[in-house]
Design a protein around this motif. Structure first.
Motif, PDB file in Angstrom:
ATOM      1  N   GLU A 177      -6.087  74.448  68.721  1.00 17.23           N
ATOM      2  CA  GLU A 177      -4.628  74.557  68.642  1.00 17.23           C
ATOM      3  C   GLU A 177      -4.190  75.256  67.369  1.00 17.23           C
ATOM      4  O   GLU A 177      -3.317  76.125  67.387  1.00 17.23           O
ATOM      5  N   VAL A 223      -4.254  62.522  70.404  1.00 22.34           N
ATOM      6  CA  VAL A 223      -5.574  62.344  69.809  1.00 22.34           C
ATOM      7  C   VAL A 223      -6.091  60.920  70.025  1.00 22.34           C
ATOM      8  O   VAL A 223      -7.285  60.701  70.098  1.00 22.34           O
ATOM      9  N   ALA A 236      -7.937  70.055  67.959  1.00 22.32           N
ATOM     10  CA  ALA A 236      -7.080  70.415  66.824  1.00 22.32           C
ATOM     11  C   ALA A 236      -7.437  71.800  66.299  1.00 22.32           C
ATOM     12  O   ALA A 236      -6.553  72.595  65.966  1.00 22.32           O
ATOM     13  N   SER A 285       1.171  64.696  68.210  1.00 23.53           N
ATOM     14  CA  SER A 285      -0.261  64.977  68.108  1.00 23.53           C
ATOM     15  C   SER A 285      -1.054  63.681  67.963  1.00 23.53           C
ATOM     16  O   SER A 285      -2.177  63.585  68.457  1.00 23.53           O
TER      17      SER A 285
END
Length: 125
Positions: free
Chosen positions: A60, A45, A57, A41
Motif C-alpha cells: 500500500e 491489520v 502495508a 488501517s
C-alpha cells in the motif's frame, strides 16, 4: 473602566471562544484525516498475521509513494511560480531586497524537489 478591562470581562454563563484561524483549521483537518487513516488501517491489520500485515502495508505504501512524490513535485512547481510572481512584483516596485526574497522562495522550492527525489531514490530505488 478601561477598554482592555471591558474586552477581558466575560458575562456569567458564557464561554470565551475565539474563532479558529486558518492555521488551526488546517491542523484540525490533518489530525482528523490521520486519525481516520490510522483507525481504518488498524482494523484491517487486526484480522491478519504479522507477516501478511507488513506485506500489505508495504504494498500500500509503495503504491501511494509515487503519487506522493508526484504531488511534492507539483507543489514545488507551484511554489516556484508563486515565488517568481512575488519576486517580479518586488522588482517592479523597486524594492532593494529582491535577492533575499528570491533566494527564500526558490530555496524552498528546490528543497522540496530535492527531498522528493531523495525519498523516492531511498525508498523505491
Amino acid at each position: 473602566m478601561k477598554k482592555c478591562e471591558k474586552e477581558k470581562k466575560v458575562r456569567p454563563g458564557r464561554l470565551l471562544i475565539r474563532p479558529l484561524t486558518s492555521k488551526h483549521r488546517i491542523q484540525r483537518a490533518w489530525m482528523l484525516i490521520l486519525t481516520v487513516l490510522i483507525c481504518s488501517s488498524a482494523i484491517q491489520v487486526m484480522a491478519q498475521s504479522g507477516e501478511e500485515g507488513l506485506l500489505q502495508a508495504y504494498t500500500e505504501v509503495s503504491g501511494y509513494f509515487d503519487t506522493g512524490t508526484d504531488l511534492m513535485y507539483a507543489v514545488g512547481a507551484l511554489l516556484g511560480l508563486v515565488g517568481a510572481v512575488k519576486v517580479f512584483q518586488k522588482w517592479n516596485s523597486g524594492d532593494q531586497d529582491t535577492s533575499k526574497v528570491a533566494s527564500a522562495w526558490f530555496g524552498s522550492c528546490i528543497f522540496l524537489i530535492v527531498v522528493a527525489t531523495v525519498l523516492k531514490a531511498f525508498f523505491l530505488g
